[in-house]
Design a protein around this motif. Structure first.
Motif: not given
Length: 439
Positions: A281, A309, A330
């Protein structure tokens, strides 16, 4: 322009690092997160995307992205440099050199690896239920209709570049692929996950990663390769490359911590899968901003992206779409967040540095355009494949597992087939009746 051997060496290394991000890094990251009966199929989707995109990029992908005459600000003429015409040395032996003193053919190598990983990222959204032939048919169509035009629009002087639709407000910033790679792939993953449908048992039974150590190894290799992805996007070995390197590490570290903090508060524990996911992420979020924020800004961006995320990956259960390996949570959420945060955190044009809201407005507009374009193009690609090949495994093939049904292979030959196929394990011939716990 004179040849700069140092810059050329750096770009060749960067291209190699970005290729590493797909095979083996993404293959391992996704393979470990998938079920044991589909791990080879998952890894084959990364390898398959690499093979197909590597061919079509040479034929028309480069020309359509960067090498041809602009057509409506959306794509370049795919035939102008078809087969890389004009990018290699002619009879004179002179190689075409770009602005940075790097041979154009080296730039082709670098950009090819970006196209490869963008397509491969999508596969994580449709794991465990997709025919391999359908995936292989989708890859060249989506690369042609969505990736190559997006690369041209953002990086090739098209509609979403500084010379495009919004350049009069502020120059859009996408240092290494927030829109071209992550929003583009994230939207595609979301659409395919919804259109193809859920896995058997999704939301009713646990579907867990089968080998988290593989996923953590893949995440580590992704982090290593991402230095080519981001620092290489400076296109030469200079201070901008160094800034991108430091920002990439700072944001990634902060995002991992942000993700783990959310897990600790929400679930009572921090997980290894969360650490690996937080790393990716952070890498996604800093990608568009790696050259425009300070290292402190990168830390702020990373914490925000990691936390958002971590919360976003749970949306699939609330909204009912089966994004198998969290491509939406993500890549789409991280790409959108990183792209928009440039408007706040850019050291030269950001709102928090006293430069007004023009950059923020442009970043939002470009992100929205990328979402709409990718959504429309992916819908077309899905329809073409659905009507010609068909996406879904049969119920029997899905129960057996994609490794056996699609490839006639098993990742773990030392284990009984029943462990991963869903079939009951046979009892030893001399065994007594099973206990209630064993049953």
């Amino acid at each position: 322009m004179a040849l700069d051997t140092g810059a050329t060496a750096w770009m060749l290394i960067s291209a190699s690092l970005v290729l590493l991000m797909t095979v083996p890094a993404l293959a391992l990251f996704y393979g470990g997160m998938s079920r044991g009966k589909s791990v080879l199929n998952m890894m084959m989707m990364s390898f398959g995307a690499t093979g197909v995109v590597g061919v079509v990029y040479v034929l028309w992908g480069w020309s359509m992205s960067y090498g041809g005459t602009d057509i409506g600000g959306v794509f370049a003429n795919p035939f102008t440099q078809f087969g890389l015409h004009g990018t290699i040395a002619g009879a004179s032996g002179n190689w075409p050199i770009d602005y940075y003193g790097v041979p154009v053919i080296v730039g082709v190598a670098f950009q090819m690896t970006f196209a490869i990983i963008t397509v491969a990222l999508i596969s994580g959204a449709i794991a465990d239920r997709t025919r391999f032939g359908a995936w292989m048919a989708f890859v060249p169509v989506w690369a042609t209709l969505s990736y190559f035009p997006m690369a041209h629009m953002v990086w090739g002087g098209g509609a979403l570049s500084a010379d495009g639709w919004f350049g009069g407000i502020a120059a859009p910033t996408d240092f290494a692929g927030g829109t071209v790679v992550h929003i583009n792939a994230g939207v595609a993953g979301f659409f395919l996950a919804v259109a193809i449908g859920k896995r058997r048992g999704f939301g009713r039974e646990p579907i867990r990663p089968h080998n988290i150590p593989l996923t953590m190894i893949g995440a580590g290799l992704l982090w290593f390769g991402w230095f080519g992805f981001n620092a290489g996007s400076a296109f030469t070995a200079d201070g901008n490359a160094g800034l991108a390197w430091v920002n990439t590490s700072a944001a990634t570290c902060a995002a991992m911590l942000g993700w783990l903090l959310v897990e600790r508060i929400r679930d009572g524990h921090a997980t290894s899968l969360g650490a690996a996911s937080g790393v990716v992420a952070g890498l996604v979020g800093i990608t568009p901003a790696a050259g425009s924020v300070t290292p402190v800004g990168a830390i702020v961006l990373g914490v925000i992206v990691g936390a958002l995320c971590a919360m976003a990956v749970g949306l699939k259960f609330r909204l009912g779409y089966d994004d198998s390996l969290d491509v939406v949570g993500i890549h789409l959420v991280g790409g959108l967040t990183g792209t928009v945060l440039i408007g706040f955190l850019s050291k030269d044009t950001g709102l928090l540095y006293g430069h007004g809201g023009a950059q923020l407005l442009v970043q939002v507009l470009v992100a929205l355009c990328a979402v709409v374009f990718s959504l429309v193009m992916t819908a077309i690609c899905w329809f073409v494949v659905e009507k010609t090949v068909g996406w879904r495994l049969s119920p029997e093939a899905e129960l057996l597992g994609a490794d056996q049904s699609e490839h006639s292979e098993s990742a773990y030959e030392t284990l009984t087939a029943g462990r991963f196929s869903g079939a009951p394990r046979p009892a030893p011939a001399t065994a007594a009746a099973p206990s209630s716990k064993e049953a």
